[in-house]
Design a protein around this motif. Structure first.
Motif, PDB file in Angstrom:
ATOM      1  N   PRO A  40       0.819  -1.216   0.000  1.00 55.85           N
ATOM      2  CA  PRO A  40       0.000   0.000   0.000  1.00 55.85           C
ATOM      3  C   PRO A  40       0.854   1.269   0.000  1.00 55.85           C
ATOM      4  CG  PRO A  40      -0.088  -1.069   2.144  1.00 55.85           C
ATOM      5  CD  PRO A  40       0.687  -1.969   1.236  1.00 55.85           C
ATOM      6  N   PRO A  41       0.374   2.293  -0.685  1.00 54.27           N
ATOM      7  CA  PRO A  41       1.112   3.558  -0.715  1.00 54.27           C
ATOM      8  C   PRO A  41       0.996   4.286   0.619  1.00 54.27           C
ATOM      9  CG  PRO A  41      -0.981   3.803  -1.838  1.00 54.27           C
ATOM     10  CD  PRO A  41      -0.857   2.354  -1.470  1.00 54.27           C
ATOM     11  N   VAL A  42       1.949   5.158   0.849  1.00 54.06           N
ATOM     12  CA  VAL A  42       1.951   6.013   2.041  1.00 54.06           C
ATOM     13  C   VAL A  42       2.058   7.458   1.555  1.00 54.06           C
ATOM     14  CG1 VAL A  42       2.986   4.243   3.536  1.00 54.06           C
ATOM     15  CG2 VAL A  42       4.457   5.848   2.323  1.00 54.06           C
ATOM     16  N   PRO A  43       1.684   8.404   2.415  1.00 53.30           N
ATOM     17  CA  PRO A  43       1.807   9.807   2.009  1.00 53.30           C
ATOM     18  C   PRO A  43       3.209  10.124   1.496  1.00 53.30           C
ATOM     19  CG  PRO A  43       0.525   9.658   4.003  1.00 53.30           C
ATOM     20  CD  PRO A  43       1.073   8.270   3.740  1.00 53.30           C
ATOM     21  N   GLY A  44       3.228  10.873   0.384  1.00 59.26           N
ATOM     22  CA  GLY A  44       4.488  11.234  -0.261  1.00 59.26           C
ATOM     23  C   GLY A  44       4.815  10.351  -1.450  1.00 59.26           C
ATOM     24  N   GLU A  45       4.174   9.188  -1.537  1.00 55.22           N
ATOM     25  CA  GLU A  45       4.408   8.313  -2.685  1.00 55.22           C
ATOM     26  C   GLU A  45       3.432   8.666  -3.806  1.00 55.22           C
ATOM     27  OE1 GLU A  45       6.365   4.259  -1.141  1.00 55.22           O
ATOM     28  OE2 GLU A  45       4.194   4.345  -0.837  1.00 55.22           O
ATOM     29  N   TRP A  46       3.765   8.215  -5.003  1.00 53.35           N
ATOM     30  CA  TRP A  46       2.964   8.495  -6.195  1.00 53.35           C
ATOM     31  C   TRP A  46       2.288   7.222  -6.656  1.00 53.35           C
ATOM     32  CZ3 TRP A  46       2.470  13.220  -8.753  1.00 53.35           C
ATOM     33  CH2 TRP A  46       3.231  14.261  -8.203  1.00 53.35           C
ATOM     34  N   VAL A  47       1.073   7.377  -7.204  1.00 46.25           N
ATOM     35  CA  VAL A  47       0.331   6.246  -7.750  1.00 46.25           C
ATOM     36  C   VAL A  47      -0.198   6.619  -9.126  1.00 46.25           C
ATOM     37  CG1 VAL A  47      -0.327   5.234  -5.524  1.00 46.25           C
ATOM     38  CG2 VAL A  47      -1.795   6.982  -6.566  1.00 46.25           C
ATOM     39  N   GLY A  52     -10.598   6.609 -10.598  1.00 50.72           N
ATOM     40  CA  GLY A  52     -10.753   6.584  -9.149  1.00 50.72           C
ATOM     41  C   GLY A  52     -10.053   5.458  -8.424  1.00 50.72           C
ATOM     42  N   PHE A  53      -9.284   4.640  -9.145  1.00 51.14           N
ATOM     43  CA  PHE A  53      -8.562   3.531  -8.530  1.00 51.14           C
ATOM     44  C   PHE A  53      -7.065   3.682  -8.770  1.00 51.14           C
ATOM     45  CE2 PHE A  53     -12.762   1.857  -8.929  1.00 51.14           C
ATOM     46  CZ  PHE A  53     -12.917   1.003  -7.841  1.00 51.14           C
ATOM     47  N   ALA A  54      -6.281   3.454  -7.730  1.00 52.87           N
ATOM     48  CA  ALA A  54      -4.826   3.410  -7.879  1.00 52.87           C
ATOM     49  C   ALA A  54      -4.477   2.048  -8.466  1.00 52.87           C
ATOM     50  CB  ALA A  54      -4.141   3.602  -6.533  1.00 52.87           C
ATOM     51  N   LEU A  55      -3.812   2.057  -9.619  1.00 51.06           N
ATOM     52  CA  LEU A  55      -3.459   0.811 -10.296  1.00 51.06           C
ATOM     53  C   LEU A  55      -2.077   0.311  -9.908  1.00 51.06           C
ATOM     54  CD1 LEU A  55      -4.771   1.649 -13.876  1.00 51.06           C
ATOM     55  CD2 LEU A  55      -5.950   0.431 -12.036  1.00 51.06           C
ATOM     56  N   SER A  56      -1.165   1.258  -9.623  1.00 49.74           N
ATOM     57  CA  SER A  56       0.194   0.874  -9.263  1.00 49.74           C
ATOM     58  C   SER A  56       0.893   2.057  -8.613  1.00 49.74           C
ATOM     59  CB  SER A  56       0.989   0.424 -10.498  1.00 49.74           C
ATOM     60  OG  SER A  56       1.105   1.487 -11.422  1.00 49.74           O
ATOM     61  N   LYS A  57       1.960   1.749  -7.900  1.00 46.81           N
ATOM     62  CA  LYS A  57       2.814   2.811  -7.362  1.00 46.81           C
ATOM     63  C   LYS A  57       3.867   3.137  -8.418  1.00 46.81           C
ATOM     64  CE  LYS A  57       4.406   1.898  -3.229  1.00 46.81           C
ATOM     65  NZ  LYS A  57       4.733   1.410  -1.878  1.00 46.81           N
ATOM     66  N   ILE A  58       4.227   4.411  -8.500  1.00 47.80           N
ATOM     67  CA  ILE A  58       5.282   4.844  -9.408  1.00 47.80           C
ATOM     68  C   ILE A  58       6.178   5.813  -8.657  1.00 47.80           C
ATOM     69  CG2 ILE A  58       3.930   4.478 -11.508  1.00 47.80           C
ATOM     70  CD1 ILE A  58       3.319   7.459 -11.571  1.00 47.80           C
ATOM     71  N   ASP A  59       7.388   5.996  -9.160  1.00 50.77           N
ATOM     72  CA  ASP A  59       8.261   6.954  -8.476  1.00 50.77           C
ATOM     73  C   ASP A  59       8.012   8.363  -9.013  1.00 50.77           C
ATOM     74  OD1 ASP A  59       9.886   7.388 -10.804  1.00 50.77           O
ATOM     75  OD2 ASP A  59      11.153   5.693 -10.265  1.00 50.77           O
ATOM     76  N   GLU A  60       8.550   9.345  -8.320  1.00 54.96           N
ATOM     77  CA  GLU A  60       8.290  10.744  -8.653  1.00 54.96           C
ATOM     78  C   GLU A  60       8.779  11.109 -10.054  1.00 54.96           C
ATOM     79  OE1 GLU A  60       8.720  15.185  -6.658  1.00 54.96           O
ATOM     80  OE2 GLU A  60       9.600  13.457  -5.638  1.00 54.96           O
ATOM     81  N   ALA A  61       9.927  10.562 -10.456  1.00 51.48           N
ATOM     82  CA  ALA A  61      10.460  10.856 -11.792  1.00 51.48           C
ATOM     83  C   ALA A  61       9.527  10.304 -12.872  1.00 51.48           C
ATOM     84  CB  ALA A  61      11.860  10.268 -11.943  1.00 51.48           C
ATOM     85  N   GLU A  62       9.022   9.092 -12.664  1.00 46.00           N
ATOM     86  CA  GLU A  62       8.085   8.498 -13.620  1.00 46.00           C
ATOM     87  C   GLU A  62       6.788   9.308 -13.665  1.00 46.00           C
ATOM     88  OE1 GLU A  62       6.028   4.152 -14.557  1.00 46.00           O
ATOM     89  OE2 GLU A  62       7.262   4.389 -12.771  1.00 46.00           O
ATOM     90  N   ALA A  63       6.341   9.792 -12.495  1.00 46.97           N
ATOM     91  CA  ALA A  63       5.132  10.627 -12.432  1.00 46.97           C
ATOM     92  C   ALA A  63       5.324  11.913 -13.233  1.00 46.97           C
ATOM     93  CB  ALA A  63       4.782  10.936 -10.985  1.00 46.97           C
ATOM     94  N   ALA A  64       6.478  12.547 -13.076  1.00 46.57           N
ATOM     95  CA  ALA A  64       6.756  13.796 -13.793  1.00 46.57           C
ATOM     96  C   ALA A  64       6.769  13.561 -15.302  1.00 46.57           C
ATOM     97  CB  ALA A  64       8.078  14.394 -13.327  1.00 46.57           C
TER      98      ALA A  64
END
Length: 90
Positions: A40-47, A52-64
């Protein structure tokens, strides 16, 4: 076209542990994180979010990179933001 959009987790809703508040380009919404029970994600992480559904966690660089790409394709990005705005989980 339906795409996933990155959002930063800002809060896990303690009264509803399958929900998290995320920030997507300044828009804050509750989303379902129930698909990510094994990690599960925690505050500060990206999804990566879709309808309306989180499919996966991603890192900040991938999010950008994903946000940059979505903004570059115009209408599909606008459609995804519109879908996110319409998706409310209370």
């Amino acid at each position: 076209m339906c795409l996933g959009i990155p959002g930063e987790v800002i809060e896990i809703l303690t009264d509803k542990p399958d929900l998290a508040k995320v920030d997507v380009c300044g828009v804050k919404r509750a989303i379902n994180i129930g698909l990510l029970t094994e990690d599960p994600p925690v505050p500060g992480e990206w999804v990566l979010i879709h309808v309306g559904f989180a499919l996966s966690k991603i890192d900040e660089a991938e999010a950008a990179k994903a946000l940059e790409f979505l903004e570059s394709i115009g209408k599909a990005y606008d459609d995804e933001i519109a879908a996110f705005l319409e998706s409310r989980i209370d």
